[in-house]
Design an enzyme around this catalytic site. Structure first.
Site, PDB file in Angstrom:
ATOM      1  CG  ASP A  34      44.303  61.535  28.140  1.00 33.42           C
ATOM      2  OD1 ASP A  34      43.645  62.121  27.249  1.00 33.42           O
ATOM      3  OD2 ASP A  34      44.163  61.735  29.360  1.00 33.42           O
ATOM      4  CG  ASP A  38      50.320  61.017  26.336  1.00 35.00           C
ATOM      5  OD1 ASP A  38      50.145  62.206  26.001  1.00 35.00           O
ATOM      6  OD2 ASP A  38      49.996  60.557  27.436  1.00 35.00           O
ATOM      7  CB  SER A  83      40.017 100.894  26.463  1.00 35.74           C
ATOM      8  OG  SER A  83      40.480 102.176  26.202  1.00 35.74           O
ATOM      9  CG  LEU A  84      35.351  97.924  24.943  1.00 32.58           C
ATOM     10  CD1 LEU A  84      34.838  96.614  25.518  1.00 32.58           C
ATOM     11  CD2 LEU A  84      34.698  98.200  23.595  1.00 32.58           C
ATOM     12  CD  GLU A 114      31.850  89.659  20.952  1.00 32.24           C
ATOM     13  OE1 GLU A 114      32.901  89.809  21.602  1.00 32.24           O
ATOM     14  OE2 GLU A 114      31.766  89.898  19.744  1.00 32.24           O
ATOM     15  CE  LYS A 116      35.113  95.292  29.537  1.00 33.91           C
ATOM     16  NZ  LYS A 116      36.051  95.018  30.619  1.00 33.91           N
ATOM     17  CG  ASP A 118      37.761  90.737  35.136  1.00 31.53           C
ATOM     18  OD1 ASP A 118      38.515  91.558  34.589  1.00 31.53           O
ATOM     19  OD2 ASP A 118      37.442  90.782  36.338  1.00 31.53           O
ATOM     20  NE  ARG A 137      43.989  97.900  25.926  1.00 31.71           N
ATOM     21  CZ  ARG A 137      44.183  99.100  26.445  1.00 31.71           C
ATOM     22  NH1 ARG A 137      45.069  99.238  27.417  1.00 31.71           N
ATOM     23  NH2 ARG A 137      43.522 100.137  26.023  1.00 31.71           N
ATOM     24  CD  GLU A 173      40.259  90.057  28.345  1.00 30.33           C
ATOM     25  OE1 GLU A 173      40.429  90.672  27.272  1.00 30.33           O
ATOM     26  OE2 GLU A 173      40.194  90.610  29.453  1.00 30.33           O
ATOM     27  CE1 TYR A 225      39.042  91.656  22.061  1.00 31.49           C
ATOM     28  CE2 TYR A 225      38.947  90.307  24.041  1.00 31.49           C
ATOM     29  CZ  TYR A 225      39.472  91.375  23.342  1.00 31.49           C
ATOM     30  OH  TYR A 225      40.422  92.159  23.923  1.00 31.49           O
ATOM     31  CE  LYS A 290      33.199  93.181  20.702  1.00 27.41           C
ATOM     32  NZ  LYS A 290      34.137  92.099  20.446  1.00 27.41           N
ATOM     33  CE  LYS A 314      33.557  97.276  33.112  1.00 26.84           C
ATOM     34  NZ  LYS A 314      34.243  97.830  34.210  1.00 26.84           N
ATOM     35  CB  CYS A 408      52.064  84.956  69.275  1.00 30.14           C
ATOM     36  SG  CYS A 408      51.032  83.600  68.715  1.00 30.14           S
ATOM     37  CB  CYS A 411      52.429  81.094  72.186  1.00 32.62           C
ATOM     38  SG  CYS A 411      53.434  81.987  70.993  1.00 32.62           S
ATOM     39  CB  CYS A 426      54.069  83.628  66.126  1.00 26.52           C
ATOM     40  SG  CYS A 426      54.491  82.581  67.535  1.00 26.52           S
ATOM     41  CB  CYS A 431      53.156  79.078  68.713  1.00 28.69           C
ATOM     42  SG  CYS A 431      51.583  79.872  68.415  1.00 28.69           S
TER      43      CYS A 431
HETATM   44  S1  IVH Z   1      36.364  94.062  22.033  1.00 32.34           S
HETATM   45  C1  IVH Z   1      37.484  97.732  20.317  1.00 32.34           C
HETATM   46  N1  IVH Z   1      35.211  92.047  23.224  1.00 32.34           N
HETATM   47  O1  IVH Z   1      37.720  94.634  27.512  1.00 32.34           O
HETATM   48  C2  IVH Z   1      37.454  97.170  21.623  1.00 32.34           C
HETATM   49  N2  IVH Z   1      36.826  93.311  24.414  1.00 32.34           N
HETATM   50  O2  IVH Z   1      38.073  97.871  27.754  1.00 32.34           O
HETATM   51  C3  IVH Z   1      38.190  95.928  21.684  1.00 32.34           C
HETATM   52  N3  IVH Z   1      37.267  92.468  26.680  1.00 32.34           N
HETATM   53  O3  IVH Z   1      41.013  95.178  27.298  1.00 32.34           O
HETATM   54  C4  IVH Z   1      37.689  95.013  22.613  1.00 32.34           C
HETATM   55  N4  IVH Z   1      35.851  90.795  26.599  1.00 32.34           N
HETATM   56  O4  IVH Z   1      40.457  92.847  26.568  1.00 32.34           O
HETATM   57  C5  IVH Z   1      36.101  93.057  23.327  1.00 32.34           C
HETATM   58  N5  IVH Z   1      34.130  90.231  24.160  1.00 32.34           N
HETATM   59  C6  IVH Z   1      35.015  91.215  24.245  1.00 32.34           C
HETATM   60  C7  IVH Z   1      35.785  91.418  25.416  1.00 32.34           C
HETATM   61  C8  IVH Z   1      36.673  92.491  25.468  1.00 32.34           C
HETATM   62  C9  IVH Z   1      36.753  91.416  27.330  1.00 32.34           C
HETATM   63  C10 IVH Z   1      38.280  93.405  27.233  1.00 32.34           C
HETATM   64  C11 IVH Z   1      39.402  93.709  26.294  1.00 32.34           C
HETATM   65  C12 IVH Z   1      39.809  95.116  26.604  1.00 32.34           C
HETATM   66  C13 IVH Z   1      38.727  95.617  27.480  1.00 32.34           C
HETATM   67  C14 IVH Z   1      38.167  96.858  26.862  1.00 32.34           C
END
Ligand code: IVH
Length: 672
Positions: A34, A38, A83-84, A114, A116, A118, A137, A173, A225, A290, A314, A408, A411, A426, A431
């Site tokens: 470090d 620095d 979205s998926l 992959e 997913k 969150d 997004r 993400e 991703y 995918k 999921k 409370c 007290c 309170c 208290c």
């Molecule tokens: S691919 C064409 N890969 O899931 C779809 N999405 O509902 C593009 N997410 O908001 C997404 N992990 O942010 C992809 N390994 C992953 C992911 C991923 C999380 C999220 C993504 C999107 C949501 C899709």
């Protein structure tokens, strides 16, 4: 050094820093310490401050330090952010596979598996290898420009590595690591601030800060991703190959991606991660499958806003059903009344859950939770269990609706609603329940640090009437203490010694210990650098407080409210009587000089020859001022090792950054 030499060295330093930054944050495999890192940063900063024309947006010094924005501007995504569609069972997954099977000529196409993540999806744009724009997004078509905030994320390269295309847009993400989330919430709790519900919301909140300096304090991270667009006639055959390429450009790509040739291999991957989720430092709510070949993806196309070639499988939320046996109330240190559920113990994902947080009365009423209800509880990641809903169909009519008491539970004082807050309070400063929490805080490590007085001992002292406010701690007598359960002669002596030692704590610590809402250790240090004594702080008006950088109306009102209460003032008097430091350290020092008169310093990082307090005392002794945060009024940033984000702020404001040795010669020069 002339401009040409400076340019060369600056370019060299930037590429060295980028490389070591990547090794440290992305590869987890640093080559230098470090301190060395620095020093490179310090050299770059000092060169950039001598040659400000050479500063570029992508310099590693520019990850933080921009002025707050008035609002985010909108960005139209060049390609929509899709979205998926979801699968919730193996059957859903097989059905998806069968559909594709019938659309492709290939009978055994491969799939990339992959995790997913969150968090929240973002898009990053690179032009000529430089990170130029980043967006959330949003609704998929337009998002918000959060470039400055994204730049604070250390795993996002500001310049691409190796040979880069003219234009590149990637998606991924942003997330808040779980371990950091736990630390972050603990810190907030200590400061009397509301804690966050989960890492995802916190990541989103952190990325949408108008002041990127706030984002910089949050340890966000990002997995890339997918590739959205690339210019340069680069072409890849598969998703996994694309990710390997993105990795080579310096992006953080998840190491757990895997190739599956059959649906049963995908199911295996899914099951394996359900078992191993707790080993990850980020929340995942499923896997993403995918089609690996990009030409197949192209051929399959989208239906509406969802690609046909990908699906989210999921993870089952870890839920369980149980009875809500009772709703109890906790009284917090600041007097907030916090309801929680007492549950019939039930196993959720390998953990026995007996209680769940209920946040506040609005939460209970909006879900119409009644005592005796069957409730669905959910445990997400490492976070405290939550009640999702009650099962209205299982009601027998014997359930009791909850009403928030008006007084409370500890007290009996009438509870009050504060504007803008869902919690009720309170406000009785004597208290007993509040006192228990306050004593816990007062004696804790970051406050007065009185070992041997936490937990049960503190509670016994309150229950036996020996302490009625925290100041009474300093008037405890040996004989009385020995009468307390589990307090032998030795532990009594040790405790009295620790209490006595704590009288030497600096004023800022005392202020922290009072537990004034929103006044944690950092704010306390800041305040006690501004005011010469606690008395001066008490006498200050709102305007003076609001003029201090970092102090907003929430803090200033909280301080005013605290000191407007006679009980609190009486308690402060008792602390003074006990011999605590009510006057700032700089005033106590009598051998003042004026060598640094009116110069404002901020100290950051580890120094070799001084502790933090020693250097602050030295500055104050010479008439200088020490503040905890950098503003336009700061004259010098004295930087030791691991200086952190203050260095960036200082360089962006053009504030001189000096080393310890330079500081010493500053005093020497002024003396001579
Ligand atoms: S691919 C064409 N890969 O899931 C779809 N999405 O509902 C593009 N997410 O908001 C997404 N992990 O942010 C992809 N390994 C992953 C992911 C991923 C999380 C999220 C993504 C999107 C949501 C899709």
């Amino acid at each position: 050094m002339n401009t040409k030499e400076a340019t060369n060295r600056i370019l060299q330093l930037r590429s060295l820093i980028d490389r070591h930054n990547h090794l440290y944050f992305v590869e987890n495999d640093p080559e230098i310490g470090d301190g060395q890192f620095d020093r490179l940063m310090l050299e770059l900063r000092s060169l950039e401050s001598s040659f400000p024309d050479l500063i570029t947006h992508q310099s590693p010094t520019q990850r933080v330090g921009a002025a707050p924005l008035a609002g985010f501007s909108e960005i139209s995504h060049t390609l929509p952010m899709l979205s998926l569609s979801n699968a919730f069972s193996d059957t859903d997954l097989s059905a998806w596979y069968q559909r594709l099977y019938s659309m492709l000529d290939d009978t055994d196409f491969e799939m990339a598996c992959e995790l997913k993540y969150d968090g929240l999806a973002v898009s990053l744009l690179y032009e000529q290898g430089l990170f130029t724009r980043g967006a959330t997004r949003g609704n998929g078509v337009t998002g918000e420009d959060v470039t400055l905030n994204l730049k604070t994320i250390k795993t996002i390269p500001l310049r691409l590595h190796g040979e880069f295309p003219d234009l590149l847009e990637v998606r991924g993400e942003v997330y808040f690591p779980k371990s950091e989330f736990i630390k972050f919430n603990a810190q907030r709790e200590q400061e009397g601030l509301q804690t966050y519900a989960n890492p995802r919301n916190t990541a989103a909140g952190s990325l949408r800060q108008l002041d990127s300096n706030v984002t910089a304090e949050r340890p966000l991270d990002m997995f890339v991703y997918s590739l959205a667009q690339i210019e340069d006639n680069m072409s890849f055959n598969t998703q996994l190959e694309t990710l390997d390429y993105l990795k080579s450009l310096g992006f953080k790509v998840n190491p757990n991606n895997s190739l599956a040739k059959t649906v049963s291999k995908v199911v295996e991957y899914h099951r394996m991660w359900i078992q191993n989720l707790s080993s990850l430092d980020y929340d995942c709510d499923g896997i993403v499958v995918k089609v690996n070949r990009l030409d197949y993806q192209q051929h399959l196309g989208n239906i509406g806003r969802e690609p046909r070639w990908a699906i989210a499988y999921k993870f089952p939320a870890i839920q369980a059903q149980t009875r809500l046996m009772d709703i109890r109330l906790n009284v917090g240190r600041t007097g907030s009344i916090n309801p929680y559920a007492l549950l019939d113990p039930v196993e959720v994902g390998g953990v026995i859950v007996k209680q769940a947080t209920l946040h506040n009365s609005d939460y209970i009423y909006s879900k119409d939770l009644r005592i005796g209800d069957w409730v669905v509880i959910e445990r997400a990641g490492e976070v405290i269990p939550q009640i999702v809903r009650s099962d209205k169909e299982k009601r027998t009519g014997n359930e009791t609706p909850f009403t928030m008491p008006v007084s409370c539970p500890s007290c009996n004082e009438e509870l009050v609603n504060r504007t803008d807050e869902a919690a009720i309070y309170c406000t009785n400063s004597t208290c007993p329940a509040q006192l228990e929490r306050l004593v816990e805080h007062f004696v804790s490590k970051g406050a007065m640090d009185i070992e041997g007085m936490g937990g049960k001992v503190g509670i016994s002292l309150i229950q036996s009437g020996l302490i009625a406010d925290v100041a009474d701690i300093y008037f405890l007598q040996k004989e009385k203490l020995e009468e307390i359960d589990r307090m032998g002669e030795k532990s009594t002596n040790n405790l009295l010694k620790a209490i006595n030692e704590s009288k030497k704590q600096p004023t800022a610590r005392i202020l922290t210990s009072l537990g004034i809402p929103h006044v944690g250790s950092e704010i306390s240090y800041l305040l006690m650098n501004k005011f010469t004594s606690i008395d001066e702080l008490i006498a200050s008006d709102q305007e003076t407080l609001l003029n201090i950088p970092s102090i907003g109306p929430k803090i200033s009102e909280s301080i005013a409210e605290y000191f407007s209460k006679p009980n609190n003032n009486r308690m402060i008097e008792k602390l003074r009587l006990a011999g605590l430091n009510m006057v700032s350290e700089s005033i106590i020092d009598s051998e003042n000089s004026n060598l640094l008169a009116d110069l404002r310093f901020v100290v950051t990082g580890r120094l070799d020859n001084y502790s933090r307090t020693e250097i602050q005392d030295l500055i104050k002794k010479h008439g200088g001022k020490v503040t905890s945060s950098i503003s336009n009024g700061t004259d010098y940033l004295l930087a030791g090792q691991d200086g952190g984000s203050k260095l960036d702020t200082a360089s962006s404001l053009g504030i001189q950054i000096i080393t310890e040795t330079e500081f010493e010669s500053l005093i020497d020069n002024r003396e001579s």
